[in-house]
Design an enzyme around this catalytic site. Structure first.
Site, PDB file in Angstrom:
ATOM      1  N   THR A  76       0.839  -1.200   0.000  1.00  0.00           N
ATOM      2  CA  THR A  76       0.000   0.000   0.000  1.00  0.00           C
ATOM      3  C   THR A  76       0.875   1.251   0.000  1.00  0.00           C
ATOM      4  O   THR A  76       0.664   2.180  -0.781  1.00  0.00           O
ATOM      5  CB  THR A  76      -0.962  -0.005   1.210  1.00  0.00           C
ATOM      6  OG1 THR A  76      -1.877  -1.087   1.059  1.00  0.00           O
ATOM      7  CG2 THR A  76      -1.734   1.295   1.309  1.00  0.00           C
ATOM      8  N   SER A 204       5.658  -6.872  -2.215  1.00  0.00           N
ATOM      9  CA  SER A 204       5.264  -7.118  -0.829  1.00  0.00           C
ATOM     10  C   SER A 204       5.883  -8.421  -0.357  1.00  0.00           C
ATOM     11  O   SER A 204       6.076  -9.340  -1.158  1.00  0.00           O
ATOM     12  CB  SER A 204       3.740  -7.200  -0.763  1.00  0.00           C
ATOM     13  OG  SER A 204       3.340  -7.557   0.528  1.00  0.00           O
ATOM     14  N   ALA A 205       6.196  -8.508   0.922  1.00  0.00           N
ATOM     15  CA  ALA A 205       6.803  -9.732   1.464  1.00  0.00           C
ATOM     16  C   ALA A 205       5.762 -10.744   1.928  1.00  0.00           C
ATOM     17  O   ALA A 205       5.955 -11.947   1.799  1.00  0.00           O
ATOM     18  CB  ALA A 205       7.734  -9.384   2.623  1.00  0.00           C
ATOM     19  N   HIS A 206       4.656 -10.266   2.491  1.00  0.00           N
ATOM     20  CA  HIS A 206       3.762 -11.220   3.158  1.00  0.00           C
ATOM     21  C   HIS A 206       2.948 -12.058   2.167  1.00  0.00           C
ATOM     22  O   HIS A 206       2.289 -13.012   2.562  1.00  0.00           O
ATOM     23  CB  HIS A 206       2.854 -10.516   4.179  1.00  0.00           C
ATOM     24  CG  HIS A 206       1.640  -9.865   3.598  1.00  0.00           C
ATOM     25  ND1 HIS A 206       1.529  -8.508   3.438  1.00  0.00           N
ATOM     26  CD2 HIS A 206       0.490 -10.382   3.143  1.00  0.00           C
ATOM     27  CE1 HIS A 206       0.356  -8.226   2.904  1.00  0.00           C
ATOM     28  NE2 HIS A 206      -0.295  -9.347   2.713  1.00  0.00           N
ATOM     29  N   CYS A 327      -8.551  -8.237   0.858  1.00  0.00           N
ATOM     30  CA  CYS A 327      -8.430  -7.134   1.804  1.00  0.00           C
ATOM     31  C   CYS A 327      -9.779  -6.523   2.108  1.00  0.00           C
ATOM     32  O   CYS A 327      -9.879  -5.531   2.779  1.00  0.00           O
ATOM     33  CB  CYS A 327      -7.531  -6.046   1.227  1.00  0.00           C
ATOM     34  SG  CYS A 327      -5.989  -6.691   0.638  1.00  0.00           S
TER      35      CYS A 327
END
Lengths: 389, 389
Positions: A76, A204-206, A327
């Protein structure tokens, strides 16, 4: 501590990998200095080296230079920084003109809507029934005075991949900067910025079993972009805030753990779920492209049933899947993605998103289809929406 | 993996506590759903509960309600969000007028300077020789049309505490919102927003042995503030981005682990270092207040020696301390804090900052003074700055 469930929703890829945590531990307990302490003493140097090694790992997976990677708190932030930062830096040099697709995730879509309200000219490009960008409309909309184009590499709900080669060629031809949100595609689908003229990439990592709360933004060298947040001079003075070194190290480890073999394994689960659902259950529509999609994503509408009802019943049976956007499933609004590909509200509300991760097996894929057959049959028997009622 | 050093710099408080990591683990490996999945299935509810319980722990330490706490990526983001968000929300309702102190940390100071360039009227209030705000100048500067005041609770370098009671009373009297940066003081020094009319408070986890990359912003209910980042509707639609639940849980655990007894123990180390340095070494000036300062902070100038030289020699002896600001020691610029309290460049460059954390002992305090005596004596013997040369 918690219940035993087979996760085939976004959680399938958000479970931290134990190896990631092991890689982070030295930076929790040994090299825990802030990186800018490096001139002071040895631990600062160790910490800084961990940070820069991680930056290099992420850059190299993208065909980029280490200095072109900025760590952020997640995708984000990366997308907000990319879009607002470039538009602000180009103010007065190009038109206040931004182009995005209608299927962007909320970080891009709602940023675009905010800018639209603030007086920027924002164009939202249509997609076809599979979610593929309308290239003709895009070509008609872009001008050499357009400041920025932001088109995702892959869709967050229906997994459709965009033709970034075609899109980036058009942008390059018009001398317009291109940002792509690769939150769900980074490491899962190839992207090489040394070959494609993409200027900014959100990561993004997650979404790949890395830690929550860390992401990155690739910024091609020389790209005009304003600093994100004011404060210290971290990240080559592009993003203030004490560096989250343990998570950067964890992010790099997560990148290293994704292999082509794993991506093939995920694609096999995806194909199994899609094929069996389409053959074993009636009135099923595949959402998104059958051929050009994320290896870890399947999305189908089970007509005459509410997606919410299916997820609740599957939860009781020990399976987790999502409706609509990961999300956003709190909202009962219809998915803008399904509506964007021409679906109606009934199709949107009956859509289910399956995500596959490292800890899923092909047996999970079979098990959920077996469960789904029963759940859908039972729900249809009592549904006022059913064609049989 | 790394060298054995006694850390008495900012790293002393950034080492993660093992108990914090243990508290985070279930959210890495079991309840790893995104919180907004809660309607979908059970794990989403477990994750959401972990997030909300953490919010409550942090709120209650501050005398706030859980709904008044927004999680951020750290104190830099919290302060950027507070200042930019309030000024933007009050545009046209109050004057574009911001007041800060000259000693603010870079997240506030550089935000203020950026806004100043953008056309806001920003006033920087002087401090006295101990770093205490000039209340007369402040009273003369604030008007009922001022949009926001941002004054830190404690200084990041010299540890001086501001009189938030007096400052907040003045703000309340003028009906002006007050933000305070409590990055270094949260849990270490009391702050109760149910008693003091402070409207926004910046907090950080890694300054109290919590995880890096997470902070919080207290926003008093009803405070006008724009959303920070666009995207999803997380954090009651005040800050977009998938929630970093493991780190929020770790932050709350870090807060719970700070006790009044620990703060007394830190204050004892601080007092020992100050008292022994002043008595055992000549030409030492205490920077900051002798009576009203952070329990974990000491800061002194050792005249006729460069602070950088001292830190390098101490590093070789196995001790880590900082010069100037923790986040900024890379820069050879003189500390704006030491200059702000009336010090000259010589005093700024000879200043050393000591920080004490949970894993330090009173023996560390003695050991570093023993080492410092030798280092300072040896450096002065060869220093061109020395009064004896």
């Amino acid at each position: 501590m918690f219940n035993e469930t087979i996760y085939l929703d976004n959680a399938a890829s958000t479970r931290l990998d134990e190896e990631v945590l092991e890689a982070m531990k030295p930076y929790f307990f040994d090299a825990y200095a802030v990186a800018t302490s490096e001139f002071g003493y040895s631990m600062g140097i160790d910490a800084k080296e961990g940070l820069e090694r991680s930056r290099k790992v992420i850059a190299s997976r993208l065909g980029a230079q280490a200095g072109e990677i900025v760590f952020t708190s997640g995708s984000t932030e990366s997308s907000n920084m990319a879009i607002k930062g470039v538009l602000s830096a180009l103010k007065g040099k190009k038109d206040d003109h931004l182009i995005v697709s209608r299927l962007e995730d909320f970080s891009v879509l709602n940023t675009a809507k905010k800018l639209d309200k603030q007086g920027y000219k924002v164009d939202f490009i249509n997609v076809d029934g599979e979610g593929v960008l309308d290239i003709d409309m895009f070509t008609d909309t872009i001008t050499s005075q357009t400041a920025l184009v932001s088109i995702q590499q892959a869709n967050q709900e229906i997994g459709t991949l965009q033709d970034l080669k075609a899109i980036s060629d058009i942008c390059e031809d018009k001398d317009v900067l291109l940002h792509t949100d690769a939150t769900h595609s980074f490491t899962r689908v190839p992207l090489d910025v040394s070959k494609l003229p993409v200027d900014l990439v959100t990561m993004s990592a997650h979404t790949i079993h890395g830690p929550r709360g860390i992401g990155a933004l690739y910024i091609r060298e020389g790209t005009p972009i304003d600093k994100w947040m004011d404060g210290g001079f971290q990240e080559s003075d592009r993003r203030a805030g004490v560096e989250n070194i343990p998570s950067a190290v964890g992010f790099a480890k997560a990148v290293e753990l994704v292999t082509p073999e794993e991506n093939e394994r995920l694609a096999a689960m995806r194909d199994r779920v899609i094929e069996r659902a389409m053959s074993d259950i009636s009135h099923v529509t595949l959402n998104g492209s059958a051929t050009s999609r994320l290896p870890q994503n399947a999305n189908m509408t089970f007509h005459y049933v509410e997606g919410e009802s299916i997820t609740l019943h599957l939860d009781m049976l020990g399976f987790a899947v999502s409706t609509g956007s990961a999300c956003f499933s709190r909202s009962l609004e219809a998915s803008h993605v399904i509506l964007g590909i021409g679906g109606n509200h009934e199709r949107a509300h009956g859509s289910l998103r399956f995500s596959f991760g490292r800890f899923n097996t092909i047996e999970d894929a079979d098990a959920i289809i077996d469960a789904l057959k029963d759940v859908v049959t039972n729900l249809r028997a009592i549904s006022p929406l059913s064609e049989d009622n």
